[in-house]
Design a protein around this motif. Structure first.
Motif, short mmCIF file in Angstrom:
data_model
loop_
_atom_site.label_atom_id
_atom_site.label_comp_id
_atom_site.label_asym_id
_atom_site.label_seq_id
_atom_site.Cartn_x
_atom_site.Cartn_y
_atom_site.Cartn_z
N HIS A 166 0.83 -1.21 0.00
CA HIS A 166 0.00 0.00 0.00
C HIS A 166 0.86 1.26 0.00
CE1 HIS A 166 -3.50 2.52 0.77
NE2 HIS A 166 -2.90 3.03 1.83
N TYR A 167 2.07 1.14 0.54
CA TYR A 167 2.96 2.30 0.69
C TYR A 167 4.14 2.23 -0.28
CZ TYR A 167 0.30 3.01 4.95
OH TYR A 167 -0.73 3.22 5.85
N TRP A 168 3.97 1.58 -1.41
CA TRP A 168 5.10 1.31 -2.30
C TRP A 168 5.81 2.59 -2.76
CZ3 TRP A 168 5.24 2.92 -7.44
CH2 TRP A 168 4.04 3.40 -7.99
N ARG A 169 5.07 3.66 -2.99
CA ARG A 169 5.72 4.89 -3.44
C ARG A 169 6.68 5.43 -2.38
NH1 ARG A 169 0.56 5.80 -5.89
NH2 ARG A 169 0.74 6.15 -8.16
N ARG A 170 6.25 5.43 -1.14
CA ARG A 170 7.11 5.90 -0.06
C ARG A 170 8.32 4.99 0.11
NH1 ARG A 170 2.97 7.51 4.86
NH2 ARG A 170 1.26 8.31 3.57
N LEU A 171 8.10 3.70 -0.06
CA LEU A 171 9.20 2.77 0.14
C LEU A 171 10.26 2.89 -0.95
CD1 LEU A 171 7.33 -0.45 1.37
CD2 LEU A 171 8.36 1.40 2.71
N ILE A 172 9.85 3.03 -2.20
CA ILE A 172 10.86 3.11 -3.25
C ILE A 172 11.64 4.43 -3.15
CG2 ILE A 172 9.57 1.60 -4.80
CD1 ILE A 172 8.81 4.05 -6.46
N GLU A 173 11.02 5.44 -2.56
CA GLU A 173 11.73 6.71 -2.35
C GLU A 173 12.68 6.60 -1.15
OE1 GLU A 173 10.81 11.45 -1.45
OE2 GLU A 173 9.16 10.04 -1.77
N HIS A 174 12.22 5.96 -0.09
CA HIS A 174 13.03 5.87 1.13
C HIS A 174 14.19 4.90 0.96
CE1 HIS A 174 13.71 6.46 5.43
NE2 HIS A 174 14.04 5.17 5.46
N PHE A 175 13.98 3.84 0.17
CA PHE A 175 15.04 2.85 -0.06
C PHE A 175 15.43 2.89 -1.54
CE2 PHE A 175 12.39 1.07 3.42
CZ PHE A 175 13.34 1.04 4.43
N PRO A 176 16.18 3.93 -1.96
CA PRO A 176 16.43 4.15 -3.39
C PRO A 176 17.29 3.07 -4.05
CG PRO A 176 17.74 5.66 -2.06
CD PRO A 176 16.79 4.99 -1.13
N GLN A 177 18.01 2.28 -3.26
CA GLN A 177 18.84 1.23 -3.84
C GLN A 177 18.08 -0.10 -3.95
OE1 GLN A 177 21.73 2.25 -5.06
NE2 GLN A 177 21.11 4.23 -4.22
N ALA A 178 16.91 -0.18 -3.35
CA ALA A 178 16.16 -1.43 -3.35
C ALA A 178 15.60 -1.73 -4.74
CB ALA A 178 15.02 -1.37 -2.34
#
Length: 209
Positions: free
Chosen positions: A73-85
């Motif tokens: 549900h929070y994928w946008r926040r996660l890809i921003e917070h973990f930019p190397q993931a």
């Protein structure tokens, strides 16, 4: 530190992906199952659901990957917070996905639950997924499938191609291992959490209460 983000909705093979990622060394992998009988996880995600500002490093402390809701549900926040993931979008036929969700995790929503951890978890899941993600209209199949398709299109559109793998669990080890840069295991790809298995697990939990 999160190294792999599963952006696919629940019931797209996310538990099989969790097991596969853990087999490949990305362990532990967060999944909705992590919240079962875990008061700390339930409390933490209930705070996330209310919009309380939390550090994603704290939310995922100790985890190396995440799949399924609530993280998806929070994928946008996660890809921003973990930019190397790296990002994996699990997909399946939209109509089959809808039937699977309706016959499993959505059905659980209507079952009587005792007070306590199960009720608290169901309340925030109801708010996060059924109300916010689907606008309280999951029973409208056309609407729910449109939300599913739009979510997948947004992930495809917003995640750089070199960072994204679109994956079906039937694809097996090779594309997943190639994407993650790890050797292919000499064993079958894990398959778990079909509808019957899910129903059996829910029934067992109800009997336990």
């Amino acid at each position: 530190m999160i190294e792999v983000i599963g952006a696919g909705f629940g019931r797209t093979g996310t538990l099989s992906l969790k097991l596969a990622l853990e087999r490949l060394g990305f362990a532990p992998c967060h999944h909705m199952t992590e919240l079962v009988d875990n008061a700390e996880q339930t409390d933490l995600w209930a705070r996330v659901a209310t919009g309380e500002p939390l550090d994603w490093d704290e939310v995922y402390r100790g985890y190396r990957a995440t799949t399924d809701w609530p993280g998806a549900h929070y994928w946008r926040r996660l890809i921003e917070h973990f930019p190397q993931a790296k990002v994996i979008l699990t997909v399946r036929d939209p109509q089959k996905w809808y039937e699977s969700v309706r016959g499993s995790i959505y059905r659980v929503r209507s079952l009587p639950m005792p007070d306590g951890l199960d009720a608290k978890r169901r309340n925030f899941i109801d708010e996060m997924i059924w109300q916010r993600e689907f606008g309280g209209r999951f029973e409208d199949a056309d609407h729910a499938i449109a939300v599913f398709n739009e979510h997948n299109e947004a992930v495809r559109r917003e995640v750089p191609a070199e960072r994204l793998l679109e994956f079906q669990v039937g694809d097996g080890w090779e594309p997943l291992c190639g994407f993650l840069g790890v050797p292919v295991p000499d064993e079958p790809f894990p398959r778990s959490n079909d509808r019957q298995e899910f129903a059996d697990r829910v029934a067992q939990r109800m009997r336990a209460h």
